[in-house]
Design a protein around this motif. Sequence first.
Motif, PDB file in Angstrom:
ATOM      1  N   GLU A 123       0.856  -1.182   0.000  1.00  0.00           N
ATOM      2  CA  GLU A 123       0.000   0.000   0.000  1.00  0.00           C
ATOM      3  C   GLU A 123       0.888   1.227   0.000  1.00  0.00           C
ATOM      4  N   GLY A 124       0.742   2.058  -0.992  1.00  0.00           N
ATOM      5  CA  GLY A 124       1.535   3.279  -1.066  1.00  0.00           C
ATOM      6  C   GLY A 124       2.777   3.103  -1.905  1.00  0.00           C
ATOM      7  N   ARG A 125       3.763   3.922  -1.607  1.00  0.00           N
ATOM      8  CA  ARG A 125       4.972   4.003  -2.414  1.00  0.00           C
ATOM      9  C   ARG A 125       6.107   3.206  -1.775  1.00  0.00           C
ATOM     10  N   PHE A 126       7.114   2.882  -2.586  1.00  0.00           N
ATOM     11  CA  PHE A 126       8.259   2.139  -2.094  1.00  0.00           C
ATOM     12  C   PHE A 126       9.507   2.594  -2.842  1.00  0.00           C
ATOM     13  N   THR A 127      10.671   2.273  -2.282  1.00  0.00           N
ATOM     14  CA  THR A 127      11.951   2.594  -2.893  1.00  0.00           C
ATOM     15  C   THR A 127      12.658   1.312  -3.303  1.00  0.00           C
ATOM     16  N   GLY A 185       8.232   9.894  -8.003  1.00  0.00           N
ATOM     17  CA  GLY A 185       8.920  11.039  -7.415  1.00  0.00           C
ATOM     18  C   GLY A 185      10.161  10.599  -6.669  1.00  0.00           C
ATOM     19  N   THR A 186      10.623  11.464  -5.775  1.00  0.00           N
ATOM     20  CA  THR A 186      11.798  11.162  -4.963  1.00  0.00           C
ATOM     21  C   THR A 186      11.501  11.468  -3.505  1.00  0.00           C
ATOM     22  N   VAL A 187      12.311  10.892  -2.646  1.00  0.00           N
ATOM     23  CA  VAL A 187      12.163  11.112  -1.212  1.00  0.00           C
ATOM     24  C   VAL A 187      13.564  11.158  -0.596  1.00  0.00           C
ATOM     25  N   PRO A 188      13.809  12.108   0.318  1.00  0.00           N
ATOM     26  CA  PRO A 188      15.111  12.133   0.989  1.00  0.00           C
ATOM     27  C   PRO A 188      15.183  11.020   2.039  1.00  0.00           C
ATOM     28  N   VAL A 189      16.323  10.366   2.130  1.00  0.00           N
ATOM     29  CA  VAL A 189      16.539   9.321   3.129  1.00  0.00           C
ATOM     30  C   VAL A 189      17.845   9.598   3.847  1.00  0.00           C
ATOM     31  N   ALA A 190      17.967   9.104   5.062  1.00  0.00           N
ATOM     32  CA  ALA A 190      19.130   9.391   5.896  1.00  0.00           C
ATOM     33  C   ALA A 190      20.406   8.757   5.369  1.00  0.00           C
ATOM     34  N   TRP A 191      20.304   7.622   4.725  1.00  0.00           N
ATOM     35  CA  TRP A 191      21.505   6.884   4.301  1.00  0.00           C
ATOM     36  C   TRP A 191      22.011   7.284   2.920  1.00  0.00           C
ATOM     37  N   ARG A 241      21.640  12.014  -1.782  1.00  0.00           N
ATOM     38  CA  ARG A 241      20.633  12.551  -2.699  1.00  0.00           C
ATOM     39  C   ARG A 241      19.294  11.876  -2.453  1.00  0.00           C
ATOM     40  N   PRO A 242      18.210  12.512  -2.844  1.00  0.00           N
ATOM     41  CA  PRO A 242      16.906  11.843  -2.733  1.00  0.00           C
ATOM     42  C   PRO A 242      16.861  10.609  -3.632  1.00  0.00           C
ATOM     43  N   VAL A 243      16.160   9.584  -3.182  1.00  0.00           N
ATOM     44  CA  VAL A 243      16.035   8.346  -3.963  1.00  0.00           C
ATOM     45  C   VAL A 243      14.661   8.280  -4.604  1.00  0.00           C
TER      46      VAL A 243
END
Length: 105
Positions: free
Chosen positions: A29-33, A65-71, A74-76
Amino acid sequence: MAESIANRGRGRPVGGRRQALVSWAAQVEGRFTMHSVVSALGLSVPCANVTLARAVDSGAIRRVGTVPVAWSKRPVAQYESARSMNDLMGAMRTWMGTGHAQQAD
């Protein structure tokens, strides 16, 4: 490889990894990376990258789209399943959305 009427002009045949990715994405459900694909399916990062690219090219998965992640510096990229309107839940969501719009009038 022999070309038949069934697969003529439809791009690459769907492999086992892409089938696993598409069925897993349909349950999410929703988005994933790509990181969640690697974790869930146990693929290597290069293999997941190629599988996701081919699934996006075939239209089974959408890049949204993209999302910022801690590891990462750049946004993934974020992905979601490109479910068709034949999907029961998608049809019900559409129907409920139109019902609410009609009640507001």
